[in-house]
Design a protein around this motif. Structure first.
Motif, mmCIF file in Angstrom:
data_model
loop_
_atom_site.group_PDB
_atom_site.id
_atom_site.type_symbol
_atom_site.label_atom_id
_atom_site.label_comp_id
_atom_site.label_asym_id
_atom_site.label_seq_id
_atom_site.Cartn_x
_atom_site.Cartn_y
_atom_site.Cartn_z
ATOM 1 N N ASN A 2 0.813 -1.216 0.000
ATOM 2 C CA ASN A 2 0.000 0.000 0.000
ATOM 3 C C ASN A 2 0.836 1.251 0.000
ATOM 4 O O ASN A 2 0.484 2.245 -0.604
ATOM 5 N N VAL A 3 1.932 1.245 0.698
ATOM 6 C CA VAL A 3 2.783 2.429 0.781
ATOM 7 C C VAL A 3 4.190 2.025 0.445
ATOM 8 O O VAL A 3 4.757 1.180 1.096
ATOM 9 N N ASP A 4 4.750 2.613 -0.582
ATOM 10 C CA ASP A 4 6.108 2.309 -1.027
ATOM 11 C C ASP A 4 7.003 3.455 -0.633
ATOM 12 O O ASP A 4 7.048 4.464 -1.282
ATOM 13 N N THR A 5 7.686 3.295 0.517
ATOM 14 C CA THR A 5 8.592 4.344 0.948
ATOM 15 C C THR A 5 9.941 4.091 0.332
ATOM 16 O O THR A 5 10.552 3.080 0.575
ATOM 17 N N ARG A 6 10.404 5.048 -0.445
ATOM 18 C CA ARG A 6 11.647 4.844 -1.182
ATOM 19 C C ARG A 6 12.699 5.748 -0.607
ATOM 20 O O ARG A 6 12.521 6.936 -0.510
ATOM 21 N N VAL A 7 13.808 5.154 -0.256
ATOM 22 C CA VAL A 7 14.923 5.938 0.237
ATOM 23 C C VAL A 7 16.069 5.775 -0.720
ATOM 24 O O VAL A 7 16.445 4.676 -1.076
ATOM 25 N N LEU A 18 2.277 7.869 3.826
ATOM 26 C CA LEU A 18 3.716 7.952 3.810
ATOM 27 C C LEU A 18 4.316 7.175 4.954
ATOM 28 O O LEU A 18 3.637 6.806 5.880
ATOM 29 N N ASN A 19 5.584 6.948 4.848
ATOM 30 C CA ASN A 19 6.377 6.414 5.949
ATOM 31 C C ASN A 19 7.261 7.540 6.458
ATOM 32 O O ASN A 19 7.984 8.138 5.680
ATOM 33 N N GLU A 20 7.191 7.814 7.757
ATOM 34 C CA GLU A 20 7.859 9.000 8.281
ATOM 35 C C GLU A 20 9.355 8.799 8.376
ATOM 36 O O GLU A 20 9.819 7.821 8.931
ATOM 37 N N LEU A 55 -0.721 14.905 6.766
ATOM 38 C CA LEU A 55 0.273 14.272 5.898
ATOM 39 C C LEU A 55 1.571 15.055 5.827
ATOM 40 O O LEU A 55 2.621 14.565 6.222
ATOM 41 N N TYR A 56 1.520 16.283 5.338
ATOM 42 C CA TYR A 56 2.748 17.020 5.058
ATOM 43 C C TYR A 56 3.554 17.326 6.315
ATOM 44 O O TYR A 56 4.784 17.336 6.286
ATOM 45 N N LEU A 57 2.881 17.599 7.418
ATOM 46 C CA LEU A 57 3.593 17.985 8.629
ATOM 47 C C LEU A 57 4.094 16.795 9.430
ATOM 48 O O LEU A 57 4.978 16.955 10.268
ATOM 49 N N LYS A 58 3.549 15.608 9.160
ATOM 50 C CA LYS A 58 3.825 14.499 10.060
ATOM 51 C C LYS A 58 4.688 13.404 9.484
ATOM 52 O O LYS A 58 5.254 12.626 10.246
ATOM 53 N N GLY A 59 4.790 13.297 8.187
ATOM 54 C CA GLY A 59 5.533 12.148 7.709
ATOM 55 C C GLY A 59 6.145 12.287 6.345
ATOM 56 O O GLY A 59 6.515 11.297 5.744
ATOM 57 N N MET A 60 6.263 13.490 5.831
ATOM 58 C CA MET A 60 6.796 13.664 4.485
ATOM 59 C C MET A 60 8.319 13.593 4.468
ATOM 60 O O MET A 60 8.942 13.564 3.418
ATOM 61 N N LEU A 80 12.260 10.521 -0.803
ATOM 62 C CA LEU A 80 11.795 10.398 0.578
ATOM 63 C C LEU A 80 10.543 9.538 0.674
ATOM 64 O O LEU A 80 10.385 8.757 1.604
ATOM 65 N N MET A 81 9.622 9.696 -0.243
ATOM 66 C CA MET A 81 8.441 8.841 -0.267
ATOM 67 C C MET A 81 7.747 8.946 -1.612
ATOM 68 O O MET A 81 7.887 9.948 -2.315
#
Length: 842
Positions: free
Chosen positions: A173-178, A230-232, A678-683, A811-812
């Motif tokens: 569901n969420v692909d956090t890419r680093v 997102l993944n924080e 969203l933007y303030l917590k985990g972007m 980042l995400m």
């Protein structure tokens, strides 16, 4: 006799043969019995377990222990519990036994032992199956986890220990890419995998507790317009270090905060509802729609590989690290027939936008945070000393060791901007900084200390000055965290709508307002709100030299013919200066009473809001008097005006198809939800270190309004091919500018911390190439600055590939229903090969 003898011999031989045959048969039966005895000790299990055991036996016979990990991710070769190392699965082979030692006897004994162990495993698995009917999915999930752990331990690819790696349900569901090292590793797209992940989450037991929260978050964000999940990331913990941190560390930080981000974003009370939904989906089976959609996305990703392979070069120009394509086009500037009206300071964009990268100044560091940046910046970030030499005695800027310091002074306020700001309000109390007067225009701003200190009065100043002999004055302002743009009062209209500024300020701004019929002052009249003030702090107001007296007489005649009311002339004894403050009329009565129609009123067909590349005209537009028209009434006081729909939004249809006032309110609520959840917590953005923000495609200014409680300012850009809503942005106490993103923006390189692009890139590709826009984004974004992109999935994939080619950190990324969200961070990377820009070399 002889015959009988031979007969007896044959009988003995036959008896001997029978005895041997009997013994052979007995031996065979014994062997068969032994085989049956050994086989009977094995308890029958499920077919899948028998296949798994047979596979395991084959592995044990043929694969050395040291190489066994390469089979961990093979579908079906190991039963789920066997992949664990916590004692719940089958024990690994005795390290004292190697494949070279295996005899037939060893294999039989080992098979027997494994049979007994598999019985225990089967019993355990039956218990697990009683609690979880979809064990096959759990097997796949656990196998993937084991592989990820092996990869992380063996290859350093960023999976943590003891369960830190994500299970497949969450990742679907969420692909956090680093980005790993420089550029990162391309991971799978997951545009339509959310349907599968919902089914998987319903079948998982203990581990699914983490994963279904991520699915829960994605479903919940549909409430705010199919928002991204997102993944924080850990928020810029080491803010003064460059991006030499390893990709492994970044990945681990991201994984550690997955569930924390989900909990913070997800409103309470929806977990049971989401869980119910996730258990009634497609089970372990995918759908043809999902499979086909994934294949299309994969093909699109492959087609966009051209962006990932782009070969970047460094722009070689006379301006070097300060290169601005539309202001440094010397090929055109040298051919201008005249520069009397500052034509050489205006925009002259090259026929083809450059696709190279501007170099960094030698010794460049991460910018100092606001509010400390108002008083000092790193010298090597803007290594120019000319202003310090010629304006240091007026407290503009000074060189202090490795810093450039700003005492807060200016030509008209040597003793500090705050005293000067209070002096203006004391002269005309109705100005009411931060209440009635919220958005102002500062002409010829210098290093913008006036605008910088107006933040303390809750006032936004759009400061501008040309790129001229006052070396890097606007660059100083932006590096300090003060809003400013490059512009000039020349031959074109300013890039703003009409009647939007509450006050216009000029402190020795060196503009000849009175010449050519007052054409330049009439442009200020266009952008000044009816009832707004013009503060002119200049030597003709308080000095009596012949030139100053002559200018004052011309200004008095001009302002009177424009029906401006001279409210007051006031002297500031501390700074030994004076200011004349004028007010624009709120009706057309004065215009009708003039004895001469000079300056003339503009034609009815002249649109006062048309401002992009429009030549100046020496005329005035009538003041709107209809109470339903914009400009007829003063906006509500700040901060009420921020949230209140403008009074002149009546029956017209809004940008999103609703009634305009409803559209306005819905847009604001939408962005408040997106920003807060969203933007303030985990972007992955540390907003405490952000200051200069740009919304590259603003509509109603809802994005900027939702950030009102942060110590940031937002430049709202309305593209010239988008609905013209910039008037509404100013009406609510914010500011912005028109721009064509197929050209360079009027700012220096490295001047913004965050860029936000909501469905900009997909629309701009109709007129220019994406690579030119991304090159411009790279130019104006600071190293370690963030780009947030909301767009269709195809465009998201293309921008992601471009970002990777620039060695930016992903980042995400999130994609669902053909809509996507991407957040990337620019690095300090620069290519080494140069590309000469012929039109920018003097």
């Amino acid at each position: 006799m002889a015959t009988g003898k031979y007969s007896r011999v044959d009988g003995r031989k036959s008896s001997r043969y029978c005895s041997i045959a009997t013994i052979v048969v007995l031996v065979v039966f014994c062997l068969v019995g032994i085989w049956m005895f050994m086989s009977s000790s094995i308890v029958p299990v499920k077919k899948s377990e028998i296949l798994s055991l047979e596979t395991r036996n084959k592995i044990k016979q043929t694969v050395p222990k040291g190489d066994s990990k390469q089979f961990d991710d093979t579908s079906g070769d190991l039963f789920g519990a066997e992949t664990r190392e916590d004692g719940s699965g089958l024990p690994s082979k005795d390290p004292g036994i190697t494949d070279e030692d295996n005899s037939a006897e060893n294999l039989v004994v080992e098979g027997d032992n494994e049979g007994k162990e598999s019985q225990n495993s089967a019993e355990k698995n039956q218990e697990e199956n009683h609690a979880n009917e979809n064990s096959d999915e759990k097997i796949e999930s656990e196998s993937a986890e084991r592989k990820d752990e092996d990869d992380g331990n063996g290859n350093g690819n960023g999976k943590g220990k003891d369960g830190e790696s994500n299970s497949s349900g969450g990742e679907s569901n969420v692909d956090t890419r680093v980005a790993e090292n420089e550029g990162g590793e391309m991971k799978k797209k997951l545009h339509a995998d959310s349907e599968e992940s919902s089914a998987e989450n319903g079948s998982e037991s203990a581990e699914s507790g983490k994963n279904y929260k991520l699915d829960e978050t994605a479903d919940n964000m549909k409430h705010v317009g199919k928002e991204a999940i997102l993944n924080e990331r850990k928020n810029d913990k080491n803010q003064d270090e460059h991006l030499e941190q390893s990709g492994v560390d970044n990945s681990v930080e991201s994984k550690e905060n997955n569930n924390q981000a989900s909990d913070e974003i997800l409103p309470a009370g929806t977990q049971s509802e989401i869980l119910t939904e996730s258990t009634t989906q497609n089970g372990a089976w995918s759908t043809q729609a999902v499979e086909s959609q994934n294949e299309k996305k994969s093909q699109e990703s492959f087609m966009s590989s051209e962006y990932n392979d782009h070969h970047w070069k460094i722009c070689k120009s006379t301006a070097g690290p300060d290169y601005i394509p539309c202001l440094d086009n010397w090929k055109v500037i040298r051919k201008l027939p005249s520069t009397n009206h500052y034509e050489h300071r205006e925009r002259h964009c090259p026929d083809e936008a450059p696709i190279c990268l501007v170099p960094l100044p030698e010794g460049y560091k991460r910018s100092i945070k606001w509010p400390k940046s108002r008083d000092k910046i790193w010298y090597y970030n803007v290594p120019h000393t000319k202003l310090a030499e010629v304006k240091g005695h007026q407290n503009w800027v000074k060189v202090t060791g490795e810093y450039l310091t700003f005492p807060g002074g200016g030509t008209q306020f040597v003793n500090g901007a705050l005293h000067y700001i209070d002096f203006i309000q004391n002269s005309v109390p109705e100005i009411a900084w931060g209440k009635r007067t919220r958005v102002i225009l500062d002409v010829g701003c210098g290093v913008a200390s006036f605008g910088g200190y107006l933040f303390e009065r809750d006032v936004l100043a759009m400061s501008f000055a040309p790129k001229d002999e006052h070396e890097a004055q606007v660059q100083f302002a932006l590096e300090r965290g003060i809003p400013a743009i490059l512009n000039v009062m020349g031959t074109k209209r300013l890039p703003f709508p009409s009647s939007v500024f509450d006050l216009v300020h000029c402190a020795r701004c060196r503009v000849p307002w009175h010449v050519e019929g007052g054409k330049l002052l009439l442009e200020l009249n266009r952008v000044l709100r009816p009832g707004g003030y013009f503060v002119w702090s200049a030597t003709p107001v308080y000095r009596k030299g012949p030139e100053d007296v002559g200018i004052w007489k011309e200004m008095s005649r001009l302002t009177k013919s424009m029906c401006w009311d001279l409210v007051v002339i006031k002297r500031d004894k501390l700074n030994n200066i004076g200011a004349a403050i004028y007010q624009k009329p709120t009706s057309n009565d004065c215009y009708k009473k003039r004895s001469r129609n000079a300056p003339p009123l503009c034609e009815e067909s002249d649109d006062p809001n048309a401002a992009w590349d429009v030549p100046l005209q020496a005329c005035m537009h009538k003041v709107p008097v209809d109470s339903s028209k914009r400009g007829s009434l003063w906006p509500a006081q700040w901060p009420v005006r921020l949230e209140q729909p403008p009074y002149w939004l009546n029956s017209q249809v809004g940008v999103y198809g609703k009634a305009a006032q409803e559209d306005f309110t819905a847009d604001y609520n939408h962005w408040k939800a997106v920003i807060s959840q969203l933007y303030l917590k985990g972007m992955g953005i540390n907003w405490s270190s952000a200051r200069n923000v740009m919304d590259m495609k603003a509509v109603y200014g809802g994005f900027a309004a939702a950030l009102k409680d942060l110590k940031v300012w937002v430049m709202n850009v309305v593209p010239i091919d988008s609905p013209d809503t910039l008037q509404m942005i100013y009406e609510r106490g914010l500011f912005g500018i028109y721009h064509d993103w197929c050209e360079s923006f009027n700012t220096y390189p490295r001047t913004y911390d965050v860029l936000h692009a909501d469905h900009l890139f997909s629309s701009i590709e109709k007129r220019c190439t994406l690579v030119t826009v991304i090159a411009e984004v790279d130019r104006i974004l600071r190293p370690e600055g963030k780009l947030i992109v909301r767009d269709n999935s195809k465009t998201i994939s293309e921008v992601e590939s471009m970002a990777k080619s620039l060695q930016w950190e992903i980042l995400m990324i999130y994609s669902k229903d053909n809509e996507g969200l991407l957040c990337v961070r620019k690095t300090f990377w620069r290519p080494t090969e140069e590309e000469p820009i012929k039109n920018a070399i003097v």
